[in-house]
Design an enzyme around this catalytic site. Structure first.
Site, PDB file in Angstrom:
ATOM      1  N   HIS A 116      21.341  20.448  26.375  1.00 43.06           N
ATOM      2  CA  HIS A 116      22.639  20.750  25.744  1.00 43.06           C
ATOM      3  C   HIS A 116      23.163  19.565  24.935  1.00 43.06           C
ATOM      4  O   HIS A 116      24.364  19.438  24.728  1.00 43.06           O
ATOM      5  CB  HIS A 116      23.662  21.196  26.794  1.00 43.06           C
ATOM      6  CG  HIS A 116      23.402  22.575  27.325  1.00 43.06           C
ATOM      7  ND1 HIS A 116      23.992  23.075  28.459  1.00 43.06           N
ATOM      8  CD2 HIS A 116      22.599  23.577  26.856  1.00 43.06           C
ATOM      9  CE1 HIS A 116      23.557  24.317  28.671  1.00 43.06           C
ATOM     10  NE2 HIS A 116      22.713  24.634  27.718  1.00 43.06           N
TER      11      HIS A 116
ATOM     12  N   CYS B 226      24.351  16.261   5.543  1.00 42.47           N
ATOM     13  CA  CYS B 226      23.089  15.560   5.266  1.00 42.47           C
ATOM     14  C   CYS B 226      22.323  15.217   6.539  1.00 42.47           C
ATOM     15  O   CYS B 226      21.201  14.735   6.479  1.00 42.47           O
ATOM     16  CB  CYS B 226      23.348  14.290   4.446  1.00 42.47           C
ATOM     17  SG  CYS B 226      24.090  12.948   5.392  1.00 42.47           S
TER      18      CYS B 226
ATOM     19  N   CYS C  90      31.353  11.627   6.858  1.00 43.06           N
ATOM     20  CA  CYS C  90      30.102  10.876   6.739  1.00 43.06           C
ATOM     21  C   CYS C  90      30.248   9.805   5.651  1.00 43.06           C
ATOM     22  O   CYS C  90      30.750  10.086   4.565  1.00 43.06           O
ATOM     23  CB  CYS C  90      29.003  11.863   6.383  1.00 43.06           C
ATOM     24  SG  CYS C  90      27.442  11.140   5.896  1.00 43.06           S
TER      25      CYS C  90
HETATM   26  P1  NAD Z   1      28.835  25.072  36.476  1.00 43.79           P
HETATM   27  O1  NAD Z   1      30.194  24.460  36.392  1.00 43.79           O
HETATM   28  O2  NAD Z   1      28.680  26.464  35.977  1.00 43.79           O
HETATM   29  O3  NAD Z   1      28.348  25.062  37.993  1.00 43.79           O
HETATM   30  C1  NAD Z   1      28.370  23.890  38.756  1.00 43.79           C
HETATM   31  C2  NAD Z   1      27.866  24.230  40.135  1.00 43.79           C
HETATM   32  O4  NAD Z   1      27.763  23.010  40.850  1.00 43.79           O
HETATM   33  C3  NAD Z   1      28.786  25.146  40.934  1.00 43.79           C
HETATM   34  O5  NAD Z   1      28.034  26.255  41.397  1.00 43.79           O
HETATM   35  C4  NAD Z   1      29.279  24.273  42.088  1.00 43.79           C
HETATM   36  O6  NAD Z   1      29.326  24.972  43.311  1.00 43.79           O
HETATM   37  C5  NAD Z   1      28.235  23.193  42.165  1.00 43.79           C
HETATM   38  N1  NAD Z   1      28.740  21.884  42.632  1.00 43.79           N
HETATM   39  C6  NAD Z   1      29.917  21.270  42.352  1.00 43.79           C
HETATM   40  N2  NAD Z   1      29.980  20.061  42.939  1.00 43.79           N
HETATM   41  C7  NAD Z   1      28.806  19.899  43.620  1.00 43.79           C
HETATM   42  C8  NAD Z   1      28.275  18.857  44.434  1.00 43.79           C
HETATM   43  N3  NAD Z   1      28.938  17.716  44.676  1.00 43.79           N
HETATM   44  N4  NAD Z   1      27.031  19.038  44.961  1.00 43.79           N
HETATM   45  C9  NAD Z   1      26.320  20.192  44.738  1.00 43.79           C
HETATM   46  N5  NAD Z   1      26.787  21.188  43.979  1.00 43.79           N
HETATM   47  C10 NAD Z   1      28.017  21.051  43.421  1.00 43.79           C
HETATM   48  O7  NAD Z   1      27.819  24.080  35.760  1.00 43.79           O
HETATM   49  P2  NAD Z   1      26.509  24.381  34.907  1.00 43.79           P
HETATM   50  O8  NAD Z   1      25.683  25.413  35.563  1.00 43.79           O
HETATM   51  O9  NAD Z   1      25.924  23.061  34.598  1.00 43.79           O
HETATM   52  O10 NAD Z   1      27.051  25.024  33.565  1.00 43.79           O
HETATM   53  C11 NAD Z   1      28.133  24.400  32.876  1.00 43.79           C
HETATM   54  C12 NAD Z   1      27.845  24.075  31.430  1.00 43.79           C
HETATM   55  O11 NAD Z   1      28.841  23.163  31.019  1.00 43.79           O
HETATM   56  C13 NAD Z   1      26.545  23.374  31.208  1.00 43.79           C
HETATM   57  O12 NAD Z   1      25.993  23.931  30.097  1.00 43.79           O
HETATM   58  C14 NAD Z   1      26.906  21.905  30.918  1.00 43.79           C
HETATM   59  O13 NAD Z   1      26.292  21.515  29.691  1.00 43.79           O
HETATM   60  C15 NAD Z   1      28.379  21.892  30.634  1.00 43.79           C
HETATM   61  N6  NAD Z   1      29.132  20.857  31.403  1.00 43.79           N
HETATM   62  C16 NAD Z   1      28.633  19.598  31.489  1.00 43.79           C
HETATM   63  C17 NAD Z   1      29.302  18.627  32.228  1.00 43.79           C
HETATM   64  C18 NAD Z   1      28.710  17.249  32.318  1.00 43.79           C
HETATM   65  O14 NAD Z   1      28.006  16.811  31.402  1.00 43.79           O
HETATM   66  N7  NAD Z   1      28.945  16.524  33.416  1.00 43.79           N
HETATM   67  C19 NAD Z   1      30.505  18.941  32.887  1.00 43.79           C
HETATM   68  C20 NAD Z   1      30.985  20.261  32.772  1.00 43.79           C
HETATM   69  C21 NAD Z   1      30.285  21.203  32.027  1.00 43.79           C
HETATM   70 ZN    ZN Z   2      26.332  13.189   5.252  1.00 50.82          ZN
END
Ligand code: NAD
Ligand code: ZN
Length: 247
Positions: free
Chosen positions: A121, A132, A154
């Site tokens: 992602h 560009c 840019c």
């Molecule tokens: P999601 O929020 O859909 O699911 C997260 C899951 O993690 C939940 O099911 C939850 O129960 C579980 N969880 C929370 N804390 C936990 C812990 N300490 N230990 C174990 N499990 C735990 O996340 P997703 O499936 O990654 O989808 C969300 C989208 O959003 C992704 O595409 C991601 O790119 C983006 N996102 C990224 C970030 C980041 O970069 N840190 C943060 C939020 C969302």
């Molecule tokens: Zn440019």
């Protein structure tokens, strides 16, 4: 914690000749970055990330994109890797896993020392020009925004800059096809902290021969798992590594 399951998980890892790990937002909640779908955290309740971080808003309402969505990205900048990220880096170093496929954009696997990381992602280190394609460090973009240049432009062609994060409405990067290939040629995939509702990443768990899911809440692919470990990612991964190195 279910010791029997920890033992079975470590046996599967030892038997596997190729293991990949797929991580989601849940691995980073212990670093203070809220996920999208854990109920009741409420941290992002004033902003809907699916909307604020979408190409529709970026193209049609750049003011809103840079004041809301972009701010959420900057909020991840100073986060530090937690024990779960560190254990995965150690597992790679010791040869227990080949690498990581991450949905996260927070850079924490790199900060923890993981070497082979496929960011399906995108990332929050760079941005690029929509005209560009020229790359710029995210810090440079942020500086332009702080100086009131919204949207940031840019230097080469005056086109609009955007962060290299894959947003709703974007195509997936090359890392995704590499990740699909890695998953389908793996003996084992370990999912950590993902609800597995975001497509097409949620097709990956069905591709590997065996599947371990480590997650606090339920995931959409729980029924496919060979071993399901519900609880904190860092506690469970630490227990698995301890079991792996114990001889
Ligand atoms: P999601 O929020 O859909 O699911 C997260 C899951 O993690 C939940 O099911 C939850 O129960 C579980 N969880 C929370 N804390 C936990 C812990 N300490 N230990 C174990 N499990 C735990 O996340 P997703 O499936 O990654 O989808 C969300 C989208 O959003 C992704 O595409 C991601 O790119 C983006 N996102 C990224 C970030 C980041 O970069 N840190 C943060 C939020 C969302
Ligand atoms: Zn440019």
């Amino acid at each position: 914690m279910d010791i029997d399951k920890i033992k079975r998980a470590s046996e599967l890892i030892k038997k596997s000749s190729k293991t990949m790990v797929l991580t989601g937002a849940g691995i980073s909640t212990e670093s203070g970055i809220p996920d999208f779908r854990s109920p009741g955290t409420g941290l992002w309740e004033n902003t809907d990330p699916m909307e604020a971080l979408s190409t529709t808003v970026l193209y049609n309402d750049p003011e809103k994109f840079y004041s809301e969505g972009y701010k959420m990205l900057l909020g991840m900048k100073d986060a530090k890797p937690n024990r779960a990220h560190l254990v995965l880096a150690e597992m790679e170093k010791r040869g227990f896993i080949k690498g990581i496929i991450t949905q996260n954009i927070d850079n924490l696997h790199h900060k923890a020392g993981s070497k082979y990381v496929l960011e399906v992602h995108g990332n929050t280190r760079e941005g690029s020009c929509m005209d560009c394609g020229k790359k710029v460090p995210l810090d440079v973009m942020t500086q332009k925004i702080n100086e009131g240049q919204i949207p940031p432009k840019c230097n080469s062609c005056q086109g609009t800059l955007r962060p290299d994060v894959i947003m709703f409405g974007d195509m997936l990067p090359e890392d995704f096809s590499i990740a699909s290939n890695e998953a389908s040629t793996s003996d084992l995939l370990i999912v950590v902290g993902s609800s597995l509702v975001v497509s097409p990443v949620n097709y990956l768990p069905q591709m590997a021969k065996n599947l371990i899911i480590i997650n606090k809440g339920r995931s959409a692919m729980d029924h496919y798992s060979d071993i399901l470990l519900n609880g904190s990612a860092s506690d469970i991964l630490e227990a698995i590594l301890e079991e792996l190195v114990e001889e």
